[in-house]
Design a protein around this motif. Structure first.
Motif, PDB file in Angstrom:
ATOM      1  N   THR A   2      40.713  44.856  46.838  1.00 10.67           N
ATOM      2  CA  THR A   2      41.690  45.841  47.305  1.00 10.67           C
ATOM      3  C   THR A   2      42.448  45.370  48.539  1.00 10.67           C
ATOM      4  O   THR A   2      43.284  46.096  49.063  1.00 10.67           O
ATOM      5  CB  THR A   2      40.993  47.179  47.624  1.00 10.67           C
ATOM      6  N   ARG A   3      42.169  44.174  49.041  1.00 11.09           N
ATOM      7  CA  ARG A   3      42.868  43.702  50.237  1.00 11.09           C
ATOM      8  C   ARG A   3      44.293  43.272  49.946  1.00 11.09           C
ATOM      9  O   ARG A   3      45.106  43.193  50.842  1.00 11.09           O
ATOM     10  CB  ARG A   3      42.084  42.561  50.888  1.00 11.09           C
ATOM     11  N   SER A   4      44.573  42.928  48.697  1.00 10.76           N
ATOM     12  CA  SER A   4      45.960  42.701  48.337  1.00 10.76           C
ATOM     13  C   SER A   4      46.599  44.065  48.114  1.00 10.76           C
ATOM     14  O   SER A   4      45.909  45.055  47.882  1.00 10.76           O
ATOM     15  CB  SER A   4      46.072  41.837  47.080  1.00 10.76           C
ATOM     16  N   PHE A   5      47.928  44.127  48.206  1.00  8.70           N
ATOM     17  CA  PHE A   5      48.589  45.430  48.100  1.00  8.70           C
ATOM     18  C   PHE A   5      48.385  46.026  46.718  1.00  8.70           C
ATOM     19  O   PHE A   5      48.303  47.238  46.558  1.00  8.70           O
ATOM     20  CB  PHE A   5      50.086  45.269  48.403  1.00  8.70           C
ATOM     21  N   TYR A   6      48.276  45.148  45.696  1.00  4.27           N
ATOM     22  CA  TYR A   6      48.013  45.597  44.330  1.00  4.27           C
ATOM     23  C   TYR A   6      46.674  45.026  43.884  1.00  4.27           C
ATOM     24  O   TYR A   6      46.332  43.885  44.204  1.00  4.27           O
ATOM     25  CB  TYR A   6      49.145  45.146  43.401  1.00  4.27           C
ATOM     26  N   ASP A   7      45.924  45.815  43.140  1.00  3.57           N
ATOM     27  CA  ASP A   7      44.572  45.419  42.748  1.00  3.57           C
ATOM     28  C   ASP A   7      44.550  44.090  42.008  1.00  3.57           C
ATOM     29  O   ASP A   7      45.442  43.792  41.200  1.00  3.57           O
ATOM     30  CB  ASP A   7      43.950  46.483  41.839  1.00  3.57           C
ATOM     31  N   GLN A   8      43.509  43.316  42.275  1.00  6.68           N
ATOM     32  CA  GLN A   8      43.199  42.119  41.497  1.00  6.68           C
ATOM     33  C   GLN A   8      41.708  42.126  41.212  1.00  6.68           C
ATOM     34  O   GLN A   8      40.925  42.737  41.942  1.00  6.68           O
ATOM     35  CB  GLN A   8      43.588  40.842  42.252  1.00  6.68           C
TER      36      GLN A   8
ATOM     37  N   ALA B  61      40.473  41.177  29.578  1.00  9.97           N
ATOM     38  CA  ALA B  61      40.110  41.834  30.834  1.00  9.97           C
ATOM     39  C   ALA B  61      41.186  41.638  31.890  1.00  9.97           C
ATOM     40  O   ALA B  61      41.398  42.501  32.742  1.00  9.97           O
ATOM     41  CB  ALA B  61      38.779  41.280  31.343  1.00  9.97           C
ATOM     42  N   GLY B  62      41.849  40.491  31.849  1.00 14.07           N
ATOM     43  CA  GLY B  62      42.863  40.204  32.851  1.00 14.07           C
ATOM     44  C   GLY B  62      43.611  38.933  32.537  1.00 14.07           C
ATOM     45  O   GLY B  62      43.382  38.290  31.505  1.00 14.07           O
ATOM     46  N   VAL B  63      44.505  38.566  33.455  1.00 11.60           N
ATOM     47  CA  VAL B  63      45.334  37.369  33.304  1.00 11.60           C
ATOM     48  C   VAL B  63      45.083  36.465  34.502  1.00 11.60           C
ATOM     49  O   VAL B  63      45.150  36.918  35.652  1.00 11.60           O
ATOM     50  CB  VAL B  63      46.834  37.748  33.228  1.00 11.60           C
ATOM     51  N   ASN B  64      44.758  35.198  34.248  1.00  9.37           N
ATOM     52  CA  ASN B  64      44.511  34.238  35.335  1.00  9.37           C
ATOM     53  C   ASN B  64      45.697  34.199  36.290  1.00  9.37           C
ATOM     54  O   ASN B  64      46.845  34.139  35.843  1.00  9.37           O
ATOM     55  CB  ASN B  64      44.308  32.823  34.782  1.00  9.37           C
ATOM     56  N   VAL B  65      45.432  34.187  37.608  1.00  6.76           N
ATOM     57  CA  VAL B  65      46.568  34.128  38.530  1.00  6.76           C
ATOM     58  C   VAL B  65      46.367  33.177  39.698  1.00  6.76           C
ATOM     59  O   VAL B  65      47.269  32.443  40.061  1.00  6.76           O
ATOM     60  CB  VAL B  65      46.949  35.540  39.036  1.00  6.76           C
ATOM     61  N   SER B  66      45.185  33.138  40.342  1.00 10.52           N
ATOM     62  CA  SER B  66      45.040  32.302  41.528  1.00 10.52           C
ATOM     63  C   SER B  66      43.580  32.047  41.851  1.00 10.52           C
ATOM     64  O   SER B  66      42.676  32.607  41.225  1.00 10.52           O
ATOM     65  CB  SER B  66      45.725  32.971  42.740  1.00 10.52           C
ATOM     66  N   LYS B  67      43.354  31.197  42.865  1.00 11.82           N
ATOM     67  CA  LYS B  67      42.000  30.916  43.331  1.00 11.82           C
ATOM     68  C   LYS B  67      42.036  30.700  44.837  1.00 11.82           C
ATOM     69  O   LYS B  67      43.074  30.377  45.419  1.00 11.82           O
ATOM     70  CB  LYS B  67      41.428  29.675  42.651  1.00 11.82           C
ATOM     71  N   ARG B  68      40.873  30.875  45.475  1.00 14.88           N
ATOM     72  CA  ARG B  68      40.747  30.575  46.888  1.00 14.88           C
ATOM     73  C   ARG B  68      40.424  29.096  47.043  1.00 14.88           C
ATOM     74  O   ARG B  68      39.580  28.549  46.342  1.00 14.88           O
ATOM     75  CB  ARG B  68      39.632  31.411  47.512  1.00 14.88           C
TER      76      ARG B  68
ATOM     77  N   PHE C 128      40.945  34.795  40.900  1.00 13.12           N
ATOM     78  CA  PHE C 128      41.493  36.139  40.787  1.00 13.12           C
ATOM     79  C   PHE C 128      42.254  36.324  39.474  1.00 13.12           C
ATOM     80  O   PHE C 128      42.873  35.389  38.968  1.00 13.12           O
ATOM     81  CB  PHE C 128      42.408  36.438  41.974  1.00 13.12           C
ATOM     82  N   LEU C 129      42.191  37.553  38.968  1.00 18.17           N
ATOM     83  CA  LEU C 129      42.841  37.927  37.719  1.00 18.17           C
ATOM     84  C   LEU C 129      43.724  39.140  37.966  1.00 18.17           C
ATOM     85  O   LEU C 129      43.388  40.019  38.760  1.00 18.17           O
ATOM     86  CB  LEU C 129      41.802  38.292  36.652  1.00 18.17           C
ATOM     87  N   VAL C 130      44.863  39.202  37.257  1.00 14.83           N
ATOM     88  CA  VAL C 130      45.669  40.420  37.227  1.00 14.83           C
ATOM     89  C   VAL C 130      45.011  41.371  36.226  1.00 14.83           C
ATOM     90  O   VAL C 130      44.774  40.984  35.080  1.00 14.83           O
ATOM     91  CB  VAL C 130      47.115  40.121  36.786  1.00 14.83           C
ATOM     92  N   PRO C 131      44.677  42.595  36.620  1.00 15.04           N
ATOM     93  CA  PRO C 131      44.027  43.527  35.689  1.00 15.04           C
ATOM     94  C   PRO C 131      44.863  43.768  34.429  1.00 15.04           C
ATOM     95  O   PRO C 131      46.094  43.843  34.484  1.00 15.04           O
ATOM     96  CB  PRO C 131      43.894  44.819  36.503  1.00 15.04           C
ATOM     97  N   ALA C 132      44.188  43.910  33.310  1.00 13.21           N
ATOM     98  CA  ALA C 132      44.864  44.049  32.019  1.00 13.21           C
ATOM     99  C   ALA C 132      45.748  45.291  31.963  1.00 13.21           C
ATOM    100  O   ALA C 132      46.721  45.333  31.200  1.00 13.21           O
ATOM    101  CB  ALA C 132      43.830  44.079  30.895  1.00 13.21           C
ATOM    102  N   ARG C 133      45.443  46.315  32.753  1.00 15.82           N
ATOM    103  CA  ARG C 133      46.236  47.550  32.666  1.00 15.82           C
ATOM    104  C   ARG C 133      47.690  47.325  33.095  1.00 15.82           C
ATOM    105  O   ARG C 133      48.599  47.971  32.580  1.00 15.82           O
ATOM    106  CB  ARG C 133      45.594  48.666  33.496  1.00 15.82           C
TER     107      ARG C 133
END
Length: 493
Positions: free
Chosen positions: A217-223, A247-254, A262-267
């Motif tokens: 929840t630290r990003s402005f939009y859920d991941q 479940a989600g879409v691959n987007v980034s890593k630390r 991190f994944l973008v939620p499927a919703r």
């Protein structure tokens, strides 16, 4: 006072590969053979005021840096996938695609990512940052897809969601029906296994196994946090449950951790696909669409920031405004040294995420910094020279920047309710996105001869009205700390 860098200290990389490092490798004989070693990301920006890294995302993927990243590989090879991973890959491989951005002149590859076909349709879901080049500059770039058997074709961009980093494409082939986006999405539980697919580092199609570990929840939009490897080139690929539900879409890593991805939620993907179904015709100007979405974001961002009064923290005889929230974190430090005739205390707050627009532009972010200087051995003249030099050691941008206009600055001496200040306000307009501006407000107290409070507010990607609104609130919130009331003497008993 050193410049406050809005691009926070991140240590995130987008999982989209940049410049081509090899021709697209055909599907490996097994999923295990196509799994590639994890690589270390490119050098990241640092924010001196922070003793620990923050989460604002630095866009590595879509601007051609994967080649250098690949050369830094120093991690051990990934473990062999489980039988569940092998089964999933075998079932899904025909619907996984590599998505490429090509220069129209010469058809040479500029960036690569992944995507996947939805159901039996010809629609492909991927990340916005995978397609950002041909979305914003279609005269220079064009998209192409390549599947696991080596077939390829052109892509048509249908929709983008820059805020959640998603895009929908249309291609000239259909899916087998493996990846579906049902009305009721899979319910995830902590520790549940997920499987991410894509084409890491342009080396070949692969599947990686990891665990779902909650919503960030630290990003402005859920991941979603995925404890598993997602490497450059896998951006836009699917992450599925053991039964194949998306479940989600691959987007980034630390980059500063191990297997923190991190994944973008499927919703969010579900919502974008519904918009595609409802739209009457394909948009022709995605720059205007991106601008509209960024304007919507900045309205929500500023309203949330100012939904309650800013918190006030003491610094010497002053009170300074800060905001600590799920999206914004604050850090402090002091450089007090016995051999220096002055001391400096720093406090800084910054949003931990930004919106990726292009390989050279992230926006939609707010940062605050305060610096309290005080003399411990300088006379007033020498301290004035020190504080003046610190105030001048600020950068507001260049006239040569292709993304924004040069800074238009005004300087004046003002006084709010309690504090006289020297203030400089600089505004820069976005060249491609009408209605968006970067604001920088720099202030210095003028009430003391042997101490100085210097503060800076940066707001990136805001409307002019919201930029002025933020500046006024910030300026009015700087103040002298209230004097403590003298202790009352108790009556003798």
């Amino acid at each position: 006072m050193k410049v406050t860098k809005l691009a926070s200290t991140l240590v995130l990389t987008w999982a989209c590969a940049g410049a081509s490092i090899a021709q697209a490798a055909p599907e490996s004989a097994t999923a295990q053979q196509s799994a590639n070693p994890a690589t270390r990301g490119a050098a990241t920006a640092t924010r001196p005021a922070s003793p620990a890294p923050s989460h604002a995302q630095s866009a590595e993927g879509a601007n051609g840096q994967a080649g250098a990243e690949a050369g830094d590989a120093d991690s051990a090879a990934l473990p062999p996938p489980s039988s569940a991973a092998q089964h999933l890959y075998a079932s899904a491989k025909n619907d996984i695609l590599q998505v490429r951005s090509l220069l129209k002149s010469g058809r040479t590859q500029s960036s690569v990512g992944s995507g996947f076909l939805i159901g039996t349709s010809n629609l492909v879901l991927t990340n916005y940052h995978v397609v950002s080049q041909f979305a914003l500059d279609p005269d220079t770039y064009v998209g192409e897809w390549v599947d696991t058997s080596g077939q390829r074709g052109n892509v048509e961009l249908l929709a983008v969601d820059v805020l959640h980093d998603l895009a929908v494409l249309r291609v000239n082939r259909n899916g087998t029906g493996f990846f579906k986006m049902p009305e009721k999405l899979a319910r995830l539980t902590q520790g549940q296994y997920l499987y991410s697919m894509g084409n890491p580092l342009d080396l070949g199609f692969a599947i990686s196994e990891g665990a779902y570990n909650g919503v960030i929840t630290r990003s402005f939009y859920d991941q979603l946090m995925f404890t598993g490897p997602i490497n450059s080139g896998m951006s836009g690929g699917p992450s599925v449950t053991v039964d194949g539900s998306v479940a989600g879409v691959n987007v980034s890593k630390r980059l500063d951790g191990e297997l923190v991805s991190f994944l973008v939620p499927a919703r969010y993907a579900q919502d974008l696909l519904k918009k595609v179904e409802a739209q009457q015709k394909t948009p022709t100007d995605f720059t205007a669409i991106v601008a509209s979405q960024l304007l919507a974001h900045q309205t929500a961002m500023v309203n949330q920031l100012l939904s309650s009064p800013l918190s006030l923290k003491p610094m010497g005889p002053y009170q300074v405004p800060v905001r600590e929230s799920e999206q914004m974190r604050c850090w402090g430090r002091s450089n007090v040294k016995a051999d220096k005739p002055f001391s400096v205390d720093d406090a800084s707050c910054a949003m931990e995420s930004a919106i990726f627009v292009s390989g050279s532009l992230q926006t939609g972010q707010i940062a605050i910094r305060h610096q309290f200087l005080r003399s411990t051995g300088l006379d007033k003249l020498r301290f004035a020279q020190l504080s003046s030099a610190s105030f001048k050691n600020e950068h507001f941008g260049s006239n040569k920047d292709a993304r924004l206009t040069g800074p238009n600055c005004t300087e004046s001496f003002v006084k709010n309710k309690t504090l006289p200040l020297r203030a400089v306000l600089c505004v820069r307009a976005y060249r491609k996105f009408t209605g968006l501006y970067d604001f920088a407000l720099l202030t210095a107290s003028t009430d003391q001869g042997l101490m100085s409070l210097q503060s800076r507010l940066d707001a990136r990607g805001v409307s002019y009205d919201n930029g002025m609104r933020l500046s006024r609130v910030f300026l009015d919130s700087l103040s002298l700390a209230p004097k403590a009331a003298p202790a009352k003497k108790g009556a003798a008993k």
